[in-house]
Design a protein around this motif. Structure first.
Motif, short mmCIF file in Angstrom:
data_model
loop_
_atom_site.label_atom_id
_atom_site.label_comp_id
_atom_site.label_asym_id
_atom_site.label_seq_id
_atom_site.Cartn_x
_atom_site.Cartn_y
_atom_site.Cartn_z
N VAL A 149 0.86 -1.21 0.04
CA VAL A 149 0.02 -0.14 -0.09
C VAL A 149 0.98 1.38 0.16
O VAL A 149 1.87 1.22 0.63
CB VAL A 149 -0.78 0.08 1.21
N VAL A 150 0.49 2.29 -0.97
CA VAL A 150 1.36 3.60 -0.89
C VAL A 150 0.34 4.56 -0.56
O VAL A 150 -0.71 4.57 -1.28
CB VAL A 150 2.13 3.66 -2.17
N PHE A 151 0.59 5.72 0.24
CA PHE A 151 -0.29 6.74 0.69
C PHE A 151 0.30 7.92 -0.03
O PHE A 151 1.33 8.21 -0.17
CB PHE A 151 -0.45 6.99 2.13
N LEU A 152 -0.83 8.65 -0.56
CA LEU A 152 -0.60 9.89 -1.23
C LEU A 152 -1.49 11.05 -0.89
O LEU A 152 -2.81 10.65 -0.92
CB LEU A 152 -0.41 10.00 -2.55
N THR A 153 -1.36 11.93 0.13
CA THR A 153 -2.47 12.79 0.37
C THR A 153 -2.30 14.07 -0.30
O THR A 153 -1.55 14.74 -0.43
CB THR A 153 -2.13 13.38 1.87
N SER A 154 -3.60 14.57 -0.86
CA SER A 154 -3.58 15.71 -1.85
C SER A 154 -4.95 16.37 -1.45
O SER A 154 -6.06 15.68 -1.78
CB SER A 154 -3.55 15.19 -3.28
N PRO A 155 -5.07 17.63 -0.87
CA PRO A 155 -4.04 18.40 -0.50
C PRO A 155 -3.22 17.63 0.61
O PRO A 155 -4.08 17.00 1.37
CB PRO A 155 -4.63 19.67 -0.23
N ASN A 156 -1.86 17.87 0.84
CA ASN A 156 -1.30 17.10 1.71
C ASN A 156 -1.53 17.89 3.35
O ASN A 156 -1.70 19.13 3.30
CB ASN A 156 0.11 17.42 1.66
N ASN A 157 -1.69 17.10 4.16
CA ASN A 157 -1.77 17.65 5.79
C ASN A 157 -0.49 17.08 6.43
O ASN A 157 -0.38 15.85 6.32
CB ASN A 157 -2.99 17.11 6.36
N PRO A 158 0.35 18.08 6.62
CA PRO A 158 0.07 19.32 7.40
C PRO A 158 0.39 20.70 6.27
O PRO A 158 0.52 21.45 6.70
CB PRO A 158 0.78 19.47 8.76
N THR A 159 1.04 20.29 4.94
CA THR A 159 1.82 21.18 4.24
C THR A 159 0.82 22.04 3.49
O THR A 159 0.87 23.19 3.06
CB THR A 159 2.83 20.44 3.38
N GLY A 160 -0.47 21.34 3.04
CA GLY A 160 -1.54 22.07 2.23
C GLY A 160 -1.25 21.91 0.68
O GLY A 160 -1.96 22.25 -0.01
N LEU A 161 -0.12 21.27 0.45
CA LEU A 161 0.38 21.29 -1.25
C LEU A 161 -0.63 20.22 -1.71
O LEU A 161 -0.75 19.22 -1.36
CB LEU A 161 1.91 20.76 -1.26
N VAL A 162 -1.11 20.60 -2.98
CA VAL A 162 -1.89 19.67 -3.87
C VAL A 162 -0.87 18.95 -4.90
O VAL A 162 0.20 19.47 -5.39
CB VAL A 162 -2.77 20.57 -4.86
N GLU A 163 -1.02 17.58 -4.78
CA GLU A 163 -0.02 16.76 -5.55
C GLU A 163 -0.76 16.98 -7.27
O GLU A 163 -1.88 16.78 -7.44
CB GLU A 163 -0.26 15.47 -5.12
N PRO A 164 0.29 17.23 -8.17
CA PRO A 164 -0.07 17.10 -9.43
C PRO A 164 -0.67 15.72 -9.71
O PRO A 164 -0.30 14.75 -9.42
CB PRO A 164 1.17 17.66 -10.31
N VAL A 165 -1.50 15.99 -10.86
CA VAL A 165 -2.15 14.31 -11.60
C VAL A 165 -0.77 13.51 -11.93
O VAL A 165 -0.83 12.36 -11.84
CB VAL A 165 -3.09 14.69 -12.41
N GLU A 166 0.16 14.31 -12.41
CA GLU A 166 1.31 13.38 -13.11
C GLU A 166 1.93 12.41 -11.70
O GLU A 166 2.51 11.37 -12.23
CB GLU A 166 2.52 14.31 -13.56
N ARG A 167 2.02 12.98 -10.58
CA ARG A 167 2.47 12.43 -9.40
C ARG A 167 1.48 11.04 -9.27
O ARG A 167 2.12 9.87 -8.93
CB ARG A 167 2.69 12.96 -8.35
N VAL A 168 0.35 11.16 -9.24
CA VAL A 168 -0.63 10.12 -9.06
C VAL A 168 -0.42 9.13 -10.16
O VAL A 168 -0.11 7.87 -9.87
CB VAL A 168 -2.00 10.38 -8.85
N ARG A 169 -0.36 9.61 -11.19
CA ARG A 169 -0.27 8.62 -12.41
C ARG A 169 1.19 7.98 -12.48
O ARG A 169 1.13 6.81 -12.67
CB ARG A 169 -0.14 9.42 -13.72
N GLN A 170 2.03 8.49 -11.92
CA GLN A 170 3.47 7.81 -11.78
C GLN A 170 3.10 6.71 -10.76
O GLN A 170 3.87 5.70 -10.80
CB GLN A 170 4.58 8.86 -11.24
#
Length: 366
Positions: A149-170
């Motif tokens: 299992v790999v986790f990706l939080t978007s927007p990330n908590n606690p930083t608030g950054l939104v991950e680009p769709v390219e990162r999820v696709r990767q």
């Protein structure tokens, strides 16, 4: 005396400061309660509950309403007591002893916490100094650890950054197991990974009613994913885990989308105002697509700034001693008046003011 499991001895529970203050901006809740019409509708339906009967084990009416709101099939929806129980159920089914879970830190602490409680091994990737996620680091972590299992939080908590769709696709391209995209704050962002959900892709998106729906007190969350994966979750979730009141409240909340959209718009506008003001005060503010902002009061000790705000009866989240977040603080977007009071108080603290108000703290964890 019986001992706790060896692998749990070093773990600590998840806590935030419990402080008696005038303005509370530390837990990313909605600053406004639900509409009065929602409360009335819930009260009317709750009065008709057959209290001597178990609730609908499948929560079918609620799942149908969520499915319709996202234009997916009801078999693709799983609901539970807050998004944390959704995450726990996923990890009970797909992690556990002998399996590996990957996170990219700093991120939501409960991903690693719940994974370890299930007995899984946690591998932590590192974000850059600006908290962005380098694709080279993503490839390294996934290639070396082969996580289940790999986790990706978007927007990330606690930083608030939104991950680009390219990162999820990767991640979807190279991850050997399940990709979990935690979207607790997605309504405040400009894109959602829900558009990538299909029956052939081992990915789920988790959501919560706590933020935009003003229902933190209800503890209701859900997941959208392939129907075959949702079916597997039924093997580990407790029977009748979602009570009748929660099912009613969640279903009725979805009738108030326009109210939710209006609140999201206000919070996003206030987020922009706070961000600009924080920059004017000389702090480093990190971009956010959520209902909060992470900032670093450069030239000041983060803990001291946090205490200065508490002394002025304003509580935000002190992240200053968290790994990778030295001197950082996080503020939830509140009402316009609360936000103005926070900014005025912060200006006093950074200028060296010492006006205090009497407060009482009920917990050491911050």
């Amino acid at each position: 005396m019986i001992s706790v499991r060896d692998d749990l001895r070093a773990l600590k529970g998840y806590h935030s400061a419990q402080v008696d203050v005038r303005i509370r901006l530390n837990t990313n809740e909605s600053p406004e309660p639900p509409p009065a019409a929602f409360r009335d509708a819930v009260a009317a339906e709750v009065s008709k509950i057959d209290w001597h009967r178990y609730p609908d084990r499948a929560a079918l009416a609620l799942r149908e309403a969520i499915a319709e709101s996202h234009d997916v099939d009801v078999t693709q929806v799983f609901v539970a007591n807050g998004s944390n129980e959704v995450l726990q159920t996923v990890l009970l089914a797909y992690a556990g002893p002998g399996r590996t879970v990957a996170t990219f830190e700093p991120t939501y602490q409960m991903h690693a916490q719940i994974a370890r409680v299930t007995g899984a091994t946690v591998v932590e990737g590192e974000r850059a100094d600006d908290f962005t996620l380098d694709p080279v680091e993503v490839e390294r972590v996934i290639t070396e650890s082969q996580p289940h299992v790999v986790f990706l939080t978007s927007p990330n908590n606690p930083t608030g950054l939104v991950e680009p769709v390219e990162r999820v696709r990767q991640m979807l391209d190279i991850a050997p197991g399940l990709v979990v995209v935690d979207e607790a704050y997605a309504q405040f962002s400009d894109w959602s990974a829900l558009e990538l959900i299909d029956e052939d892709t081992p990915m789920v998106v988790t959501r919560t009613f706590s933020k935009t729906w003003s229902m933190a007190g209800a503890r209701l969350g859900y997941l959208i994913g392939p129907s075959w994966l949702v079916a597997e979750l039924d093997k580990v979730v407790l029977p009748y885990h979602l009570d009748a009141v929660k099912q009613i409240a969640g279903r009725l909340a979805l009738r108030f989308v326009s109210d939710m959209d209006d609140r999201v718009s206000q919070i996003v506008a206030e987020r922009t105002r706070i961000s600009s003001a924080l920059a004017d005060l000389g702090t480093t503010v990190f971009p956010s697509g959520a209902n909060f902002l992470l900032f670093r009061p450069d030239g000041h000790e983060g803990r001291a700034v946090w205490q200065g705000l508490v002394d002025r009866s304003i509580l935000i989240r002190d992240c200053s001693d968290w790994p990778r977040l030295a001197n950082c603080l996080r503020v939830t977007v509140g009402t316009p008046d609360e936000n103005t009071a926070f900014l005025d108080a912060l200006g006093e603290v950074l200028a060296g003011g010492f006006t205090t108000f009497e407060t009482s703290q009920n917990g050491a964890d911050r």
